[in-house]
Design a protein around this motif. Structure first.
Motif, PDB file in Angstrom:
ATOM      1  N   TRP A  93      -6.179  -2.822  -7.531  1.00  0.00           N
ATOM      2  CA  TRP A  93      -5.090  -3.434  -7.899  1.00  0.00           C
ATOM      3  C   TRP A  93      -3.910  -2.908  -8.000  1.00  0.00           C
ATOM      4  O   TRP A  93      -3.991  -2.327  -9.676  1.00  0.00           O
ATOM      5  N   SER A  95       0.664  -3.811  -7.931  1.00  0.00           N
ATOM      6  CA  SER A  95       1.333  -5.314  -7.820  1.00  0.00           C
ATOM      7  C   SER A  95       0.565  -6.373  -7.600  1.00  0.00           C
ATOM      8  O   SER A  95       1.043  -7.977  -7.923  1.00  0.00           O
ATOM      9  N   SER A  97       1.693  -7.161  -4.811  1.00  0.00           N
ATOM     10  CA  SER A  97       2.598  -7.972  -3.698  1.00  0.00           C
ATOM     11  C   SER A  97       2.482  -7.760  -2.163  1.00  0.00           C
ATOM     12  O   SER A  97       3.297  -7.926  -1.582  1.00  0.00           O
ATOM     13  N   PRO A 103      -5.715  -6.954  -1.236  1.00  0.00           N
ATOM     14  CA  PRO A 103      -6.238  -6.926  -3.027  1.00  0.00           C
ATOM     15  C   PRO A 103      -7.162  -7.593  -3.246  1.00  0.00           C
ATOM     16  O   PRO A 103      -7.327  -7.977  -4.478  1.00  0.00           O
ATOM     17  N   PHE A 114      -4.426  -1.084 -12.321  1.00  0.00           N
ATOM     18  CA  PHE A 114      -4.007  -0.391 -12.646  1.00  0.00           C
ATOM     19  C   PHE A 114      -2.463  -0.137 -13.717  1.00  0.00           C
ATOM     20  O   PHE A 114      -1.967   0.829 -13.543  1.00  0.00           O
ATOM     21  N   ASP A 155      10.790   2.233  -0.444  1.00  0.00           N
ATOM     22  CA  ASP A 155      11.356   1.106  -0.718  1.00  0.00           C
ATOM     23  C   ASP A 155      10.837  -0.324  -0.496  1.00  0.00           C
ATOM     24  O   ASP A 155      11.556  -0.415   0.127  1.00  0.00           O
ATOM     25  N   ASN A 168      -1.280   0.904   0.838  1.00  0.00           N
ATOM     26  CA  ASN A 168      -0.920   0.306   2.058  1.00  0.00           C
ATOM     27  C   ASN A 168      -0.155   1.126   3.079  1.00  0.00           C
ATOM     28  O   ASN A 168       0.214   0.313   3.861  1.00  0.00           O
ATOM     29  N   GLY A 222      -7.316   1.074  -0.042  1.00  0.00           N
ATOM     30  CA  GLY A 222      -8.597   0.862  -1.213  1.00  0.00           C
ATOM     31  C   GLY A 222      -9.806   0.815  -1.203  1.00  0.00           C
ATOM     32  O   GLY A 222     -11.097   0.694  -1.040  1.00  0.00           O
TER      33      GLY A 222
HETATM   34  C1  LIG Z   1       9.176 -10.263  -1.205  1.00  0.00           C
HETATM   35  C2  LIG Z   1       8.246  -8.869   0.077  1.00  0.00           C
HETATM   36  C3  LIG Z   1       8.937  -8.344   0.583  1.00  0.00           C
HETATM   37  C4  LIG Z   1       7.737  -6.707   1.391  1.00  0.00           C
HETATM   38  N1  LIG Z   1       8.777  -5.899   1.878  1.00  0.00           N
HETATM   39  C5  LIG Z   1       8.003  -5.393   2.225  1.00  0.00           C
HETATM   40  C6  LIG Z   1       8.221  -3.594   2.873  1.00  0.00           C
HETATM   41  O1  LIG Z   1       9.891  -3.796   3.004  1.00  0.00           O
HETATM   42  N2  LIG Z   1       7.737  -3.064   3.223  1.00  0.00           N
HETATM   43  C7  LIG Z   1       6.389  -2.571   3.228  1.00  0.00           C
HETATM   44  O2  LIG Z   1       5.677  -1.657   3.580  1.00  0.00           O
HETATM   45  N3  LIG Z   1       5.689  -3.220   2.040  1.00  0.00           N
HETATM   46  C8  LIG Z   1       6.959  -4.919   1.613  1.00  0.00           C
HETATM   47  N4  LIG Z   1       6.360  -5.802   1.105  1.00  0.00           N
HETATM   48  C9  LIG Z   1       4.364  -5.700   1.111  1.00  0.00           C
HETATM   49  C10 LIG Z   1       4.059  -5.272  -0.480  1.00  0.00           C
HETATM   50  O3  LIG Z   1       5.318  -4.726  -1.166  1.00  0.00           O
HETATM   51  C11 LIG Z   1       3.513  -3.343  -0.024  1.00  0.00           C
HETATM   52  O4  LIG Z   1       2.539  -3.144   0.877  1.00  0.00           O
HETATM   53  C12 LIG Z   1       3.322  -2.837  -1.598  1.00  0.00           C
HETATM   54  O5  LIG Z   1       2.845  -1.439  -1.136  1.00  0.00           O
HETATM   55  C13 LIG Z   1       1.980  -3.765  -2.249  1.00  0.00           C
HETATM   56  O6  LIG Z   1       1.128  -2.380  -2.913  1.00  0.00           O
HETATM   57  P1  LIG Z   1       1.329  -3.110  -5.005  1.00  0.00           P
HETATM   58  O7  LIG Z   1       1.454  -2.726  -5.940  1.00  0.00           O
HETATM   59  O8  LIG Z   1       1.402  -4.757  -5.350  1.00  0.00           O
HETATM   60  O9  LIG Z   1      -0.096  -3.061  -3.919  1.00  0.00           O
HETATM   61  P2  LIG Z   1      -1.622  -4.728  -4.283  1.00  0.00           P
HETATM   62  O10 LIG Z   1      -0.934  -5.670  -3.299  1.00  0.00           O
HETATM   63  O11 LIG Z   1      -1.748  -4.640  -5.703  1.00  0.00           O
HETATM   64  O12 LIG Z   1      -2.694  -3.550  -3.668  1.00  0.00           O
HETATM   65  C14 LIG Z   1      -2.927  -3.008  -1.660  1.00  0.00           C
HETATM   66  C15 LIG Z   1      -3.741  -2.623  -1.081  1.00  0.00           C
HETATM   67  O13 LIG Z   1      -3.551  -0.883  -2.515  1.00  0.00           O
HETATM   68  C16 LIG Z   1      -5.050  -0.664  -2.576  1.00  0.00           C
HETATM   69  N5  LIG Z   1      -4.464  -0.433  -4.413  1.00  0.00           N
HETATM   70  C17 LIG Z   1      -3.934  -0.267  -5.439  1.00  0.00           C
HETATM   71  N6  LIG Z   1      -4.100   0.166  -6.115  1.00  0.00           N
HETATM   72  C18 LIG Z   1      -4.888   0.635  -5.588  1.00  0.00           C
HETATM   73  C19 LIG Z   1      -4.971   2.792  -6.494  1.00  0.00           C
HETATM   74  N7  LIG Z   1      -5.326   2.997  -6.957  1.00  0.00           N
HETATM   75  N8  LIG Z   1      -6.072   3.515  -5.266  1.00  0.00           N
HETATM   76  C20 LIG Z   1      -6.484   2.663  -4.296  1.00  0.00           C
HETATM   77  N9  LIG Z   1      -6.571   1.807  -3.670  1.00  0.00           N
HETATM   78  C21 LIG Z   1      -4.972   0.834  -4.642  1.00  0.00           C
HETATM   79  C22 LIG Z   1      -5.033  -2.537  -3.157  1.00  0.00           C
HETATM   80  O14 LIG Z   1      -6.905  -2.847  -3.360  1.00  0.00           O
HETATM   81  C23 LIG Z   1      -5.395  -3.518  -2.085  1.00  0.00           C
HETATM   82  O15 LIG Z   1      -5.972  -3.063  -0.782  1.00  0.00           O
HETATM   83  C24 LIG Z   1       6.408  -6.638   0.653  1.00  0.00           C
HETATM   84  C25 LIG Z   1       6.424  -7.862  -0.124  1.00  0.00           C
HETATM   85  C26 LIG Z   1       7.141  -8.964  -0.602  1.00  0.00           C
HETATM   86  C27 LIG Z   1       6.048  -9.794  -1.404  1.00  0.00           C
END
Ligand SMILES: Cc1cc2nc3c(=O)[nH]c(=O)nc-3n(C[C@H](O)[C@H](O)[C@H](O)COP(=O)(O)OP(=O)(O)OC[C@H]3O[C@@H](n4cnc5c(N)ncnc54)[C@H](O)[C@@H]3O)c2cc1C
Length: 480
Positions: A93, A95, A97, A103, A114, A155, A168, A222
């Motif tokens: 996990w 954030s 998002s 996740p 994390f 970004d 992702n 993940g």
């Molecule tokens: C308003 C909004 C706008 C957004 N805009 C974009 C955009 O422009 N472009 C874009 O690409 N995405 C966008 N997103 C989606 C999101 O922000 C991205 O996919 C982001 O990379 C997720 O990161 P996170 O830290 O929240 O990961 P999480 O949502 O917590 O997890 C994402 C995945 O990563 C895995 N994971 C987390 N940490 C690890 C680790 N250490 N090792 C292995 N696996 C792990 C999780 O199991 C899950 O499968 C947006 C989301 C929102 C809410």
């Protein structure tokens, strides 16, 4: 630490409690896991389980059985060794998002959060690299880099962590110039399902050495391993910025301008197309007074204002050649920020405009030449269905976001929205594109994997079972 962990090979005699042969946590598991990390970093509290049951998507929440906050790779390795031995699901996990349920711990088990592994370990300015932990939020990395004149380019917004971005293969508005996350990762330390720690990649800026394991982990959500450290590529903050907002009589005209701008070698840092519905929202919330028409937002990075003024002039000529109606420009960082503020806040504007709705964000990508086709098709779908929907896209990458707002609890409406989703994805695939340009497969895109990958999907399954034979890592994702 670790004295409680049973030796590998100590067979687990309990009855499997899940159709996949995965186990639920028992009292003994909890005692052992609390012994690996400090007890205060292990929680079964209701609010912590709830917080880790949902991401930012419409997908149904599903609680883990416990949340753990590891502080170093050795703890992650010990947790994984134990979880693997006892077939306990583990979901990393960042954030939370994500927009496709990536996740959400659909099989319960453990969530590894994390947020306590969020350090910048080393910044090597002269190599344009930084070593970071996975829980670091990329905006925090960029804040620390600012005074050195460097930044990490992908970004996605939304407070994403480096681990979540790697998992992702996230990107965003600047991908056209700087690439997505996969283009900006040089080296990874990964804990595998059985607790083994491996390093892959090097600190050299290029390599031809062996299979490219880095890019197997990037985008694997993940499901293959847990990233515990990454070496990321940095680039210099540009000396100057400029931006333009350009309105067009039709999406087709805007699409042709996108192609001509790229072909001319002007090298935009972003090239975003917004539909009139988005512009109406922007006009309601911000004082830009834009014409309600298909609109391009473009941004340039360069070495001087004179150079950027010339680039903007060439952009204006190209757009006029495609019949553009209005051209607003801004030179310098402040002007760029002013013009792009609306684009960056669009996601939240859409949520605010429909507070009683849930939202789905379609995320197909097609070859740039097919971009007007996919937009046209999505528009027709919107007109037929009649629900609120907003189209905005990273036009330079052929990546369309189509956000549809559906009433909470209205199953009939959501069934219709799902049909639109199916048709738009099918169209994208038929145009040589993909079901997801940047949000990942998670739960929502699993059903398209076969159509997109054909026999390739079987090889993905083989890779998964080689890295994670018991299927404990983020189960229920990617595969149909
Ligand atoms: C308003 C909004 C706008 C957004 N805009 C974009 C955009 O422009 N472009 C874009 O690409 N995405 C966008 N997103 C989606 C999101 O922000 C991205 O996919 C982001 O990379 C997720 O990161 P996170 O830290 O929240 O990961 P999480 O949502 O917590 O997890 C994402 C995945 O990563 C895995 N994971 C987390 N940490 C690890 C680790 N250490 N090792 C292995 N696996 C792990 C999780 O199991 C899950 O499968 C947006 C989301 C929102 C809410």
């Amino acid at each position: 630490m670790g004295s409680h962990v049973t030796a590998q090979g100590d067979s687990d005699s309990r009855k499997k409690e899940d159709i996949l042969g995965l186990n639920r946590l028992n009292e003994r598991d909890m005692d052992v896991l609390k012994g690996i990390v400090a007890p205060e970093r292990f929680s079964r509290g209701e609010s912590n389980l709830d917080l880790h049951s949902r991401d930012q998507s419409k997908h149904e929440p599903s609680r883990p059985e416990a949340v753990i906050w590891p502080e170093n790779r050795e703890e992650v390795s010990e947790i994984m060794r134990y979880a693997n031995e006892h077939a306990i699901p583990v979901t990393p996990w960042g954030s939370g998002s994500s927009l496709e349920g990536n996740p959400i711990p659909v099989r319960g088990g453990l969530v590894l959060d994390f947020s306590r592994m969020n350090r910048i370990l080393d910044i090597r300015e002269e190599d344009f690299q930084a070593d970071v932990e996975p829980g670091l939020v990329y905006q925090d990395l960029n804040s620390s880099l600012r005074h050195k004149g460097l930044f990490f380019p992908p970004d996605p917004g939304a407070g994403a962590t480096i681990g979540g971005m790697i998992a992702n293969n996230a990107s965003g508005t600047r991908t056209i110039r700087y690439g997505s996350t996969k283009d900006n990762i040089l080296r990874l330390s990964v804990v595998l399902a059985d607790g083994e720690i491996i390093e892959t990649g090097t600190r050299a800026s290029k390599t031809s050495s062996g299979y490219d394991l880095i890019h197997l982990f990037v985008g694997s959500e993940g499901t293959l391993g847990i990233v515990v450290e990454a070496t990321v590529r940095l680039v210099g903050i540009p000396a100057e910025f400029s931006a333009a907002i350009i309105t067009f009589p039709s999406v087709e005209a805007a699409g042709r301008a996108v192609f001509e701008i790229i072909r001319s070698g002007l090298d935009p840092a972003s090239l975003e197309l917004l539909d009139p519905e988005c512009i109406e929202l922007i006009n309601r919330e911000q004082d830009l007074g834009l014409e309600v028409m298909p609109t391009l937002f473009t941004e340039y990075h360069g070495t001087s204002l004179n150079q950027l003024a010339e680039v903007l002039e060439m952009t204006r000529e190209i757009c006029q050649g495609q019949g553009s109606n209005a051209f607003r420009k801004g030179l310098g960082r402040e002007e760029r920020d002013r013009l792009f503020k609306a684009r960056h806040e669009l996601g939240e504007m859409i949520f605010r405009a429909h507070p009683d709705c849930r939202h789905i964000s379609l995320d197909v990508a097609v070859p740039v030449s097919a971009y007007p086709d996919i937009i046209e098709m999505a528009r027709e779908e919107r007109e037929k269905a009649g629900f609120p929907a907003y189209m905005f896209s990273h036009a330079g990458d052929g990546n369309l976001h189509f956000v549809i707002a559906g009433k909470r609890g209205d199953e009939e409406e959501w069934a219709l929205i799902e049909q639109v989703n199916q048709r738009v994805v099918s169209k994208a695939l038929s145009l040589g594109g993909t079901a997801t340009g940047e949000h990942g497969v998670g739960i929502g895109k699993r059903k398209f994997m076969e159509a997109e990958h054909g026999k390739g999907l079987e090889w993905m399954k083989k890779i998964k079972s080689m890295f994670d034979p018991k299927g404990i890592l983020n189960p229920g994702k990617i595969f149909p």
